[in-house]
Design an enzyme around this catalytic site. Sequence first.
Site, mmCIF file in Angstrom:
data_model
loop_
_atom_site.group_PDB
_atom_site.id
_atom_site.type_symbol
_atom_site.label_atom_id
_atom_site.label_comp_id
_atom_site.label_asym_id
_atom_site.label_seq_id
_atom_site.Cartn_x
_atom_site.Cartn_y
_atom_site.Cartn_z
ATOM 1 N N GLY A 46 0.833 -1.191 0.000
ATOM 2 C CA GLY A 46 0.000 0.000 0.000
ATOM 3 C C GLY A 46 0.877 1.253 0.000
ATOM 4 N N SER A 113 6.622 -4.563 -1.827
ATOM 5 C CA SER A 113 6.216 -3.222 -2.228
ATOM 6 C C SER A 113 6.388 -2.272 -1.030
ATOM 7 C CB SER A 113 4.790 -3.250 -2.767
ATOM 8 O OG SER A 113 4.460 -2.070 -3.434
ATOM 9 N N TRP A 114 5.331 -1.550 -0.624
ATOM 10 C CA TRP A 114 5.444 -0.747 0.599
ATOM 11 C C TRP A 114 5.865 -1.626 1.779
ATOM 12 C CZ3 TRP A 114 6.253 2.969 3.792
ATOM 13 C CH2 TRP A 114 5.795 2.869 5.118
ATOM 14 N N ASP A 269 8.763 -4.853 -13.458
ATOM 15 C CA ASP A 269 7.951 -4.220 -12.422
ATOM 16 C C ASP A 269 7.847 -2.727 -12.740
ATOM 17 O OD1 ASP A 269 6.962 -3.040 -10.107
ATOM 18 O OD2 ASP A 269 8.037 -4.410 -8.781
ATOM 19 N N HIS A 297 5.128 -6.800 -10.776
ATOM 20 C CA HIS A 297 5.124 -6.347 -9.393
ATOM 21 C C HIS A 297 4.415 -7.297 -8.434
ATOM 22 C CE1 HIS A 297 5.411 -3.384 -6.173
ATOM 23 N NE2 HIS A 297 4.116 -3.551 -5.940
#
Length: 317
Positions: A46, A113-114, A269, A297
């Site tokens: 996120g 990711s985050w 990605d 991703h």
Amino acid sequence: MNERRGLYPAIEPRETGMLDVGDGHSLYWELSGNADGKPVVFLHGGPGGGSIPEHRRQFDPARYNILVFDQRGAGRSTPYASLEANTTWHLVEDIERLRAMVGVDRWMVFGGSWGSTLSLAYAETHPERVTELVLRGVFLFGQAEVDWLYKEGGASSLYPEGWDDFVAPIAEGERDDLVAAYQRVLTGDDEAAKLVAAKAWSKWEAVTVTLLPSAATEEHFTDPEVAIAVARIENHYMANKGWLEEGQLLCGAHKLRGIPGVIVQGRHDCCTPPRAAWALKKAWPQVELNIIPDGGHLFSEPGVLDGLVRATDRFGG
């Protein structure tokens, strides 16, 4: 040996609950797998993305004691989509509270990711608590990474039609700083405009995270319940540069020496391009970097998932 690994079979949590972490926030958490197994914490993306049942299935339930939780304002945590007392450093200390709740001294940290950003922030703050790191789609929160997503000339060059949809809710005269313009709408009082903006912000993410077009991914991200939390919290973090100094996570990478690590990074990605993973590898030479030639991703892409499950199998003993 060449067959790609997939998710472990579906399992239900053996225990769930809500943890009061102060500041008015309560976090949803769940424990799955073997209560006597190797402890691991999963950090979702996120920010604001929340967790899904597939996340716990990246670990062998016979070998792992798996903690999955929803970060502040995300998923089933309350208050929903709240920006108050919601920063990287609040989340780092939330992870410590959860570790104490589980009753373990050290654990493996897994984030994509985050979640990779948060994993690094946590590991560099509390390296003595981390046994291994598994990271996917590395995002270091550098200004160039933010600009890639939210300024013309980055991901917009690959997805021009998606970019036009992304900028549509913002008046032409305000598009020089889209993060700030979106922040004004997403924190404003016009609920209708807020929903339109949230869905456009989240749809842009759905476009950039998929290697191939995915109607299901776009539908998920634009669902109002998902879109509001993702857009508000993600924009909040982008507007505040993640509460990180430029280059902070790279400068602190020396604190990771001695911690075994694996990075699984899709070559294609378009949300978090490989440049950040390569920079982290140079700053932390001991980490194993696996660039997936046909990967994007999302963790669910076959090559990316294969790399992640092989890493958890290896560290699971």
